[in-house]
Design a protein around this motif. Structure first.
Motif, mmCIF file in Angstrom:
data_model
loop_
_atom_site.group_PDB
_atom_site.id
_atom_site.type_symbol
_atom_site.label_atom_id
_atom_site.label_comp_id
_atom_site.label_asym_id
_atom_site.label_seq_id
_atom_site.Cartn_x
_atom_site.Cartn_y
_atom_site.Cartn_z
ATOM 1 N N VAL A 29 0.858 -1.177 0.000
ATOM 2 C CA VAL A 29 0.000 0.000 0.000
ATOM 3 C C VAL A 29 0.899 1.233 0.000
ATOM 4 N N ASP A 31 0.555 4.996 1.179
ATOM 5 C CA ASP A 31 -0.336 5.911 1.889
ATOM 6 C C ASP A 31 0.245 7.319 2.005
ATOM 7 N N ILE A 37 -5.386 6.126 -2.313
ATOM 8 C CA ILE A 37 -4.622 5.062 -1.660
ATOM 9 C C ILE A 37 -4.508 3.915 -2.662
ATOM 10 N N VAL A 39 -3.237 0.253 -3.928
ATOM 11 C CA VAL A 39 -2.921 -1.038 -3.325
ATOM 12 C C VAL A 39 -2.568 -1.986 -4.461
ATOM 13 N N PHE A 52 -8.175 3.497 -3.989
ATOM 14 C CA PHE A 52 -9.212 3.745 -3.004
ATOM 15 C C PHE A 52 -9.177 5.208 -2.589
ATOM 16 N N TRP A 57 -10.599 3.431 2.116
ATOM 17 C CA TRP A 57 -9.483 2.652 2.664
ATOM 18 C C TRP A 57 -9.590 2.554 4.181
#
Length: 71
Positions: A29, A31, A37, A39, A52, A57
């Motif tokens: 991930v 962040d 976000i 993934v 996301f 998320w």
């Protein structure tokens, strides 16, 4: 997200603490982006990541933490 604003920083990938050490079930991930976000599957990092919103998320992570998405 405000119109005209985009995440342009490169993602800083980190492996999920829930990933196992034997090479299976591994996700990464990023962040560090304020509005997205991403993934990805760590075994196939060139594949397009899932994206996301931060709220989506956070909901997912909370559901995992309280066991709502357990096997």
């Amino acid at each position: 997200m405000p119109i005209g604003r985009a995440d342009v920083s490169p993602p800083h990938w980190r492996k999920s603490s829930y990933s196992n050490g034997s090479g299976g079930a591994c996700i990464e991930v990023a962040d560090n982006l304020p509005h997205t976000i991403p993934v990805r599957d760590s075994k196939n990092p060139t594949r397009t990541p899932l994206l996301f919103t931060p709220d989506a998320w956070a909901s997912f992570v909370t559901a995992v933490a309280i066991g709502r998405l357990a096997d």
